[in-house]
Design an enzyme around this catalytic site. Structure first.
Site, PDB file in Angstrom:
ATOM      1  N   GLY A 101       1.693 -39.570 -78.190  1.00 22.10           N
ATOM      2  CA  GLY A 101       1.523 -40.119 -76.844  1.00 22.10           C
ATOM      3  C   GLY A 101       2.841 -39.947 -76.121  1.00 22.10           C
ATOM      4  O   GLY A 101       3.686 -40.819 -76.137  1.00 22.10           O
ATOM      5  N   ASP A 112      -3.372 -36.674 -76.493  1.00 22.41           N
ATOM      6  CA  ASP A 112      -2.802 -37.851 -75.813  1.00 22.41           C
ATOM      7  C   ASP A 112      -3.783 -38.479 -74.830  1.00 22.41           C
ATOM      8  O   ASP A 112      -3.529 -39.568 -74.326  1.00 22.41           O
ATOM      9  CB  ASP A 112      -1.548 -37.455 -75.013  1.00 22.41           C
ATOM     10  CG  ASP A 112      -0.403 -37.076 -75.936  1.00 22.41           C
ATOM     11  OD1 ASP A 112       0.669 -36.697 -75.433  1.00 22.41           O
ATOM     12  OD2 ASP A 112      -0.592 -37.136 -77.155  1.00 22.41           O
TER      13      ASP A 112
HETATM   14  O1  LIG Z   1       3.346 -29.586 -80.901  1.00 25.94           O
HETATM   15  P1  LIG Z   1       4.691 -30.053 -80.508  1.00 25.94           P
HETATM   16  O2  LIG Z   1       5.437 -29.037 -79.685  1.00 25.94           O
HETATM   17  O3  LIG Z   1       5.492 -30.602 -81.640  1.00 25.94           O
HETATM   18  O4  LIG Z   1       4.469 -31.230 -79.491  1.00 25.94           O
HETATM   19  C1  LIG Z   1       4.154 -32.529 -79.935  1.00 25.94           C
HETATM   20  C2  LIG Z   1       3.579 -33.150 -78.693  1.00 25.94           C
HETATM   21  O5  LIG Z   1       2.326 -32.604 -78.427  1.00 25.94           O
HETATM   22  C3  LIG Z   1       1.434 -33.656 -78.093  1.00 25.94           C
HETATM   23  O6  LIG Z   1       0.550 -33.756 -79.176  1.00 25.94           O
HETATM   24  C4  LIG Z   1       0.695 -33.383 -76.818  1.00 25.94           C
HETATM   25  O7  LIG Z   1       0.646 -32.046 -76.687  1.00 25.94           O
HETATM   26  P2  LIG Z   1      -0.326 -31.404 -75.588  1.00 25.94           P
HETATM   27  O8  LIG Z   1       0.042 -31.998 -74.266  1.00 25.94           O
HETATM   28  O9  LIG Z   1      -0.038 -29.962 -75.686  1.00 25.94           O
HETATM   29  O10 LIG Z   1      -1.713 -31.764 -76.001  1.00 25.94           O
HETATM   30  C5  LIG Z   1       2.257 -34.898 -77.921  1.00 25.94           C
HETATM   31  O11 LIG Z   1       1.560 -36.044 -78.308  1.00 25.94           O
HETATM   32  C6  LIG Z   1       3.404 -34.649 -78.821  1.00 25.94           C
HETATM   33  O12 LIG Z   1       4.546 -35.241 -78.316  1.00 25.94           O
END
Ligand SMILES: O=P(O)(O)OC[C@H]1O[C@](O)(COP(=O)(O)O)[C@@H](O)[C@@H]1O
Ligand SMILES: Nc1ncnc2c1ncn2[C@@H]1O[C@H](COP(=O)(O)OP(=O)(O)O)[C@@H](O)[C@H]1O
Ligand SMILES: [Mg+2]
Length: 461
Positions: free
Chosen positions: A267, A223
């Site tokens: 994001g 992000d």
């Molecule tokens: O991996 P998950 O738990 O599905 O989370 C998805 C989320 O992780 C993200 O990629 C960001 O994660 P990080 O803050 O751990 O880098 C977000 O963009 C997205 O909403």
């Protein structure tokens, strides 16, 4: 003061600045070994003047000044420069280094791991490097995995993290107990804003226990929502991958009658991927990000804009960041959930928008053809290997981390600031958010490229 006309160089004094602290093990362990840097014995390096970084080498966080302003600038911050120091505070033969990856995936994590292993092994002669599986909980719930250059040789070509990652499970006491139990004296934490917050607590506890352990953070988040550093590694790869989804959306929209291509990008709270993917694509008609509220109905709303765009071009492409419009989506109490790390779990703004758009067209143009193709590449843009630019960045990031730890620094994050690698106190990075500034030139550029509404509520009844 009109400087435009000056044809000769004009001297100005550097404004006063504050040098951020850089914690060192000697802050609480006065009798540390001090050995010549093993780089002295590596024939590939030529220790010319300036090769070794001194504690007096610093970099400014802000490099834009208004020379005409008579008011003293707000205090400038400087950080210590990253890089090898003349002496090291660890005997390489006694180093037991641990690498852990936490949170969501991002292109390049495996490259960072690879370069930490190869750098410690080849540059500093360290022979005990371990991977901690499954994120922070892995310290106390899994066995460390010995790593060596042969094992990690091709990891820079693989997406994801070979160590596996997780969310949640942060137990301060259990993790530091495990660090002591395993005899780790160097800990490299690769993760995003949440991981950095955890690392800051680990560093404080290690310091409280006066342990001979250097712990540092390598910032990672697709992000790009971590502040102070120029950008997160993997971010540019993610923007590049997002182009494929936007191109597909554009083809689908162009090939339909009144076609709308709708792409949801990652994001959570920062819309950097959506913004940069929009600027790189040139095919996007409207970019929706969490930092810029939008509305559907009424004058200046999204529906009015799309109506005009479909009349003019016959198709439109919408890019929406997953964290945008969340307060507009009806949700039940049960849907107010958090993930294991306490991050908000969002409803699917893409699916909601698709439903809203189809309902709108039914009401306004019941006899005309219309279609919305919704593409959600979500994990496809972060589960890929890093591109060449990010792979190089990951290497420089890993090396700057190793140099700092071997020199005995601790409680820091390594990263580029205005293109020069520096060491930033962990607790500063843990709280520094990097959100899109909708008043800066980049967002103005998005609006000029897309000609989308500004969604200022003043137009909205
Ligand atoms: O991996 P998950 O738990 O599905 O989370 C998805 C989320 O992780 C993200 O990629 C960001 O994660 P990080 O803050 O751990 O880098 C977000 O963009 C997205 O909403
Ligand atoms: N405020 C915090 N204090 C301690 N640990 C935290 C904190 N926030 C997150 N963590 C831990 O950091 C790890 C990763 O956090 P998360 O927010 O999921 O991903 P990321 O670090 O990529 O943003 C998780 O194990 C989580 O429990
Ligand atoms: Mg995060």
């Amino acid at each position: 003061m009109d400087l435009d006309s000056s044809t000769t160089a004009t001297e100005f004094p550097l404004p006063p600045f504050t040098l951020a602290p850089l914690p060192h093990l000697s802050d609480y362990l006065p009798s540390l070994p001090s050995l010549p840097n093993p780089i002295d014995c590596i024939p590939f390096y030529h220790q010319s003047a300036g090769f070794y970084i001194a504690s007096s080498d610093v970099i400014l966080r802000h490099i834009v000044f208004d020379l005409s302003s008579s008011a003293p600038p707000s205090p400038l911050i400087a950080y210590h420069r990253a890089g090898p120091r003349r002496t090291v505070r660890f005997d390489p033969s006694a180093v037991r280094a641990a690498i852990v990856t936490c949170g969501g995936l991002c292109p390049g994590i495996n490259t960072v791991i690879r370069e930490l292993v190869v750098g410690l092994w080849e540059i500093y002669g360290v022979r005990q490097v371990f991977g901690v599986p499954s994120g922070y909980p892995g310290f106390y719930s899994a066995d460390p995995v010995p790593l060596d250059p042969k094992m990690v040789d091709s990891w820079h070509k693989m997406g994801g993290t070979a160590l596996t990652t997780s969310r949640g499970g942060f137990d301060l006491g259990k993790i530091v107990d495990a660090i002591e139990r395993h005899g780790f004296n160097q800990v490299y934490c690769i993760g995003g804003d949440g991981t950095m917050r955890g690392a800051a607590k680990l560093y404080e506890e290690i310091r409280r226990r006066r342990l001979y352990v250097s712990l540092m953070g390598i910032p990672k988040t697709v992000d790009n929502d971590i502040g102070i550093i120029d950008r997160s590694f993997g971010f540019q790869t993610a923007v590049e991958m997002a182009q494929h989804a936007i191109n597909a959306a554009h083809v689908e929209a162009e090939s339909a009658v009144n076609g709308i291509g709708l792409v949801k990008l990652m994001g959570r709270s920062a819309g950097h991927i959506a913004l940069h993917a929009t600027l790189s694509s040139r095919d996007v008609d409207c970019c929706l990000i969490p930092e810029n509220d939008f509305y559907l109905e009424g004058k200046g709303g999204l529906l009015e804009f799309l109506d005009q765009r479909l009349k003019k071009n016959g198709h439109a492409v919408l890019v929406v960041a997953e964290g945008a419009g969340q307060d507009m989506i009806p949700r039940t109490e049960a849907q107010k959930e958090m993930d294991e790390s306490g991050n908000p779990v969002f409803l699917d703004v893409g699916a909601w928008l698709k439903t809203e758009l189809k309902g709108w067209w039914e009401r306004e143009h019941p006899d005309e053809l219309f279609t919305v193709k919704y593409i959600d590449p979500t994990y496809m843009i972060r589960a890929v290997p890093a591109n060449a630019t990010d792979n190089l960045y990951c290497t420089l990031l890993a090396h700057s981390a190793i140099h700092g730890v071997m020199a005995g620094y601790t409680g820091f994050v390594s990263g580029p600031i205005n293109g020069i690698y520096g060491y930033i106190p962990l607790e500063e990075v843990a709280v520094a958010k990097n959100l899109v500034d909708v008043k800066d030139h980049k967002w103005a550029w998005v609006r000029s490229v897309t000609n989308q509404p500004d969604f200022l509520q003043t137009n909205h009844p």
